[in-house]
Design a protein around this motif. Sequence first.
Motif, mmCIF file in Angstrom:
data_model
loop_
_atom_site.group_PDB
_atom_site.id
_atom_site.type_symbol
_atom_site.label_atom_id
_atom_site.label_comp_id
_atom_site.label_asym_id
_atom_site.label_seq_id
_atom_site.Cartn_x
_atom_site.Cartn_y
_atom_site.Cartn_z
ATOM 1 N N ILE A 2 -2.288 11.405 1.182
ATOM 2 C CA ILE A 2 -1.914 11.023 2.540
ATOM 3 C C ILE A 2 -3.173 10.633 3.303
ATOM 4 O O ILE A 2 -4.188 11.334 3.252
ATOM 5 N N PHE A 3 -3.085 9.508 4.009
ATOM 6 C CA PHE A 3 -4.199 8.995 4.792
ATOM 7 C C PHE A 3 -3.814 8.950 6.259
ATOM 8 O O PHE A 3 -2.686 8.608 6.604
ATOM 9 N N LYS A 30 -7.439 4.268 -0.435
ATOM 10 C CA LYS A 30 -7.716 3.745 0.901
ATOM 11 C C LYS A 30 -7.621 2.221 0.896
ATOM 12 O O LYS A 30 -7.122 1.611 1.833
ATOM 13 N N ARG A 31 -8.076 1.601 -0.170
ATOM 14 C CA ARG A 31 -8.020 0.146 -0.293
ATOM 15 C C ARG A 31 -6.575 -0.352 -0.242
ATOM 16 O O ARG A 31 -6.266 -1.370 0.375
ATOM 17 N N GLU A 32 -5.673 0.370 -0.900
ATOM 18 C CA GLU A 32 -4.250 0.014 -0.896
ATOM 19 C C GLU A 32 -3.674 0.074 0.521
ATOM 20 O O GLU A 32 -2.923 -0.806 0.936
ATOM 21 N N VAL A 33 -4.053 1.106 1.268
ATOM 22 C CA VAL A 33 -3.579 1.246 2.649
ATOM 23 C C VAL A 33 -4.070 0.077 3.492
ATOM 24 O O VAL A 33 -3.294 -0.577 4.191
ATOM 25 N N ARG A 34 -5.371 -0.210 3.410
ATOM 26 C CA ARG A 34 -5.941 -1.287 4.222
ATOM 27 C C ARG A 34 -5.307 -2.636 3.878
ATOM 28 O O ARG A 34 -4.936 -3.405 4.761
ATOM 29 N N ALA A 35 -5.167 -2.935 2.598
ATOM 30 C CA ALA A 35 -4.589 -4.214 2.183
ATOM 31 C C ALA A 35 -3.159 -4.356 2.685
ATOM 32 O O ALA A 35 -2.774 -5.420 3.198
ATOM 33 N N GLU A 69 5.639 5.677 3.676
ATOM 34 C CA GLU A 69 5.331 5.305 2.296
ATOM 35 C C GLU A 69 5.261 3.795 2.222
ATOM 36 O O GLU A 69 6.115 3.100 2.768
ATOM 37 N N LEU A 70 4.258 3.308 1.521
ATOM 38 C CA LEU A 70 4.104 1.855 1.382
ATOM 39 C C LEU A 70 5.158 1.309 0.451
ATOM 40 O O LEU A 70 5.462 1.888 -0.583
ATOM 41 N N SER A 71 5.722 0.161 0.826
ATOM 42 C CA SER A 71 6.695 -0.500 -0.042
ATOM 43 C C SER A 71 5.958 -1.450 -0.969
ATOM 44 O O SER A 71 5.001 -2.107 -0.571
#
Length: 72
Positions: A2-3, A30-35, A69-71
Amino acid sequence: MIFKVTYQDSLTEVPRRESTHTMYVQAETKREVRAHLENETPYLVEFIQPLEGAHLEYEQQNPDFKVVELSN
């Protein structure tokens, strides 16, 4: 993991502390969240912080704590 993400609503306005928002995101990196946020939202991401242990427990006590949650 979790970020905790702090962000502004708009990319075009000058960032102000008073208009900073917080979001909690579940992702692998973190890279996945930012992208994802750069591609899918109009937000200006200020900071992404991984949460774990006592820090995560503390944040979970916040009544506004809700994990997104990211889709794929």
